[in-house]
Design a protein around this motif. Structure first.
Motif, PDB file in Angstrom:
ATOM      1  N   PRO A 112       0.810  -1.229   0.000  1.00  0.00           N
ATOM      2  CA  PRO A 112       0.000   0.000   0.000  1.00  0.00           C
ATOM      3  C   PRO A 112       0.837   1.270   0.000  1.00  0.00           C
ATOM      4  CG  PRO A 112      -0.122  -1.097   2.128  1.00  0.00           C
ATOM      5  CD  PRO A 112       0.554  -2.048   1.200  1.00  0.00           C
ATOM      6  N   LEU A 113       2.033   1.217   0.583  1.00  0.00           N
ATOM      7  CA  LEU A 113       2.894   2.400   0.598  1.00  0.00           C
ATOM      8  C   LEU A 113       3.409   2.726  -0.800  1.00  0.00           C
ATOM      9  CD1 LEU A 113       4.880   1.779   3.907  1.00  0.00           C
ATOM     10  CD2 LEU A 113       2.748   3.049   3.554  1.00  0.00           C
ATOM     11  N   ARG A 114       3.440   1.726  -1.669  1.00  0.00           N
ATOM     12  CA  ARG A 114       3.824   1.973  -3.061  1.00  0.00           C
ATOM     13  C   ARG A 114       2.820   2.900  -3.737  1.00  0.00           C
ATOM     14  NH1 ARG A 114       7.664  -1.888  -5.090  1.00  0.00           N
ATOM     15  NH2 ARG A 114       7.007  -1.360  -7.202  1.00  0.00           N
ATOM     16  N   LEU A 115       1.556   2.816  -3.319  1.00  0.00           N
ATOM     17  CA  LEU A 115       0.546   3.723  -3.864  1.00  0.00           C
ATOM     18  C   LEU A 115       0.891   5.173  -3.551  1.00  0.00           C
ATOM     19  CD1 LEU A 115      -2.780   1.859  -3.020  1.00  0.00           C
ATOM     20  CD2 LEU A 115      -2.133   2.651  -5.292  1.00  0.00           C
ATOM     21  N   VAL A 116       1.293   5.416  -2.311  1.00  0.00           N
ATOM     22  CA  VAL A 116       1.630   6.780  -1.905  1.00  0.00           C
ATOM     23  C   VAL A 116       2.874   7.262  -2.646  1.00  0.00           C
ATOM     24  CG1 VAL A 116       2.181   8.278   0.043  1.00  0.00           C
ATOM     25  CG2 VAL A 116       0.574   6.381   0.348  1.00  0.00           C
ATOM     26  N   GLU A 117       3.862   6.386  -2.793  1.00  0.00           N
ATOM     27  CA  GLU A 117       5.076   6.760  -3.519  1.00  0.00           C
ATOM     28  C   GLU A 117       4.769   7.053  -4.982  1.00  0.00           C
ATOM     29  OE1 GLU A 117       7.438   3.361  -2.755  1.00  0.00           O
ATOM     30  OE2 GLU A 117       7.827   3.889  -0.655  1.00  0.00           O
ATOM     31  N   LEU A 118       3.909   6.237  -5.582  1.00  0.00           N
ATOM     32  CA  LEU A 118       3.508   6.464  -6.967  1.00  0.00           C
ATOM     33  C   LEU A 118       2.753   7.783  -7.093  1.00  0.00           C
ATOM     34  CD1 LEU A 118       3.205   5.483  -9.879  1.00  0.00           C
ATOM     35  CD2 LEU A 118       1.234   4.118  -9.152  1.00  0.00           C
ATOM     36  N   LEU A 119       1.894   8.049  -6.126  1.00  0.00           N
ATOM     37  CA  LEU A 119       1.141   9.302  -6.119  1.00  0.00           C
ATOM     38  C   LEU A 119       2.078  10.505  -6.050  1.00  0.00           C
ATOM     39  CD1 LEU A 119      -1.528  10.902  -5.823  1.00  0.00           C
ATOM     40  CD2 LEU A 119      -1.373  10.488  -3.360  1.00  0.00           C
TER      41      LEU A 119
END
Length: 239
Positions: A112-119
Motif C-alpha cells: 500500500p505504501l507503493r501507492l503513496v510513492e507512486l502518487l
C-alpha cells in the motif's frame, strides 16, 4: 459430523492439531498467492507488462488456478494477516525461520505504501494536497476495516501532510474511530470534489461505474489499487 451433515462438501476425519494446521495453512497459502502476484505485478509494471494478462495465463494452469492471483494493494481482514503471523510465531517457537511466510507479510506491508510513492511521483509534494480515498473496508460488501490496506495509506498521507477526503458505502463510521480528523463523505462524488488526486482502495462495484464524477476533481489524477475502474486515464499500482 452431524453439525456438517447439511453441507455438500467432503468431510475429513483428523486430529485437532491437524485441523487447526489445515486452517492456518490454507489461509497462509492464499495470502502467499496474493503477495506473489503483487511481487510479479511490481516487476511487470517496471517492464511495461500487464500483470493481469500474465496472471490470466498463469491461472489457466490447473495446478495453480486463477483464484487469488489479482495483483493490487494487498490483503487485509481478520484471517489472512493473523493466520500468517500465527504460523510465523509457531515456526519460530520450534526453531524454524519461516522466511517465506515472513516475506508474504513484508510484501503485503510494503504494497500500500507503493501507492503513496507512486502518487507523489505523479503530483509532487503531498503537503496540503487533497487526496480522495475511495474504499475503506478491507474488501467490498462489509464494513470491516481490520487490516484494511487503506489504514497504512491514510496514515502515510497524513504523515506527509496531505488532507484526506474519504468515502466507503459502509465503513466510514468504522474508520472514523481510527482517523477522526479526516473528511468523510456520503458519496464518491462528494469525496472527489476538489481533490488533487484519488486512490481507489476497495473493489466496490459502484466504483466501477464512476467516470464523469472524476471531473469534479481539481486534477484528474487517479491511481487504482484494485483494478475495478472501467474509465480511462487511470494508473494501477502494479499495472
Amino acid at each position: 459430523q452431524a453439525a456438517y451433515s447439511g453441507l455438500k462438501a467432503p468431510v475429513i476425519r483428523t486430529g485437532i492439531s491437524e485441523a487447526e494446521m489445515i486452517k492456518y495453512t490454507s489461509n497462509a497459502f492464499l495470502a502467499t498467492k496474493i503477495s506473489f502476484s503483487n511481487e510479479i505485478g511490481n516487476i511487470c509494471k517496471r517492464l511495461g507488462i500487464d500483470v493481469y494478462e500474465v496472471m490470466k495465463g498463469v491461472g489457466m494452469d490447473p495446478r495453480i488456478s486463477p483464484l487469488f492471483l489479482n495483483a493490487g494493494a494487498g490483503f487485509g481482514g481478520s484471517c489472512f494477516p493473523k493466520d500468517v503471523r500465527a504460523l510465523i510465531r509457531l515456526a519460530e517457537g520450534t526453531g524454524e525461520n519461516a522466511s517465506l511466510l515472513k516475506s508474504v507479510i513484508e510484501v503485503n506491508e510494503r504494497q500500500p505504501l507503493r501507492l503513496v510513492e507512486l502518487l507523489e511521483r505523479r503530483i509532487g509534494d503531498l503537503r496540503e494536497k487533497r487526496i480522495a480515498i475511495l474504499g475503506l473496508a478491507f474488501k467490498n460488501d462489509t464494513d470491516d476495516i481490520r487490516e484494511s490496506r487503506s489504514i497504512p495509506v491514510i496514515a502515510e498521507l497524513k504523515r506527509r501532510g496531505a488532507e484526506v477526503s474519504a468515502y466507503d458505502p459502509l465503513a466510514c463510521s468504522s474508520m472514523r474511530r481510527i482517523f477522526p480528523d479526516i473528511d468523510y463523505h456520503e458519496s464518491a462524488a462528494d469525496a472527489l470534489r476538489g481533490a488533487d488526486a484519488c486512490l481507489v482502495m476497495t473493489e466496490w462495484p459502484e466504483f466501477g461505474l464512476l467516470d464523469k464524477e472524476f471531473d469534479l476533481m481539481r486534477s484528474r489524477e487517479i491511481i487504482e489499487g484494485r483494478r475495478i475502474l472501467k474509465c480511462g486515464g487511470v494508473e494501477g499500482i502494479c499495472w
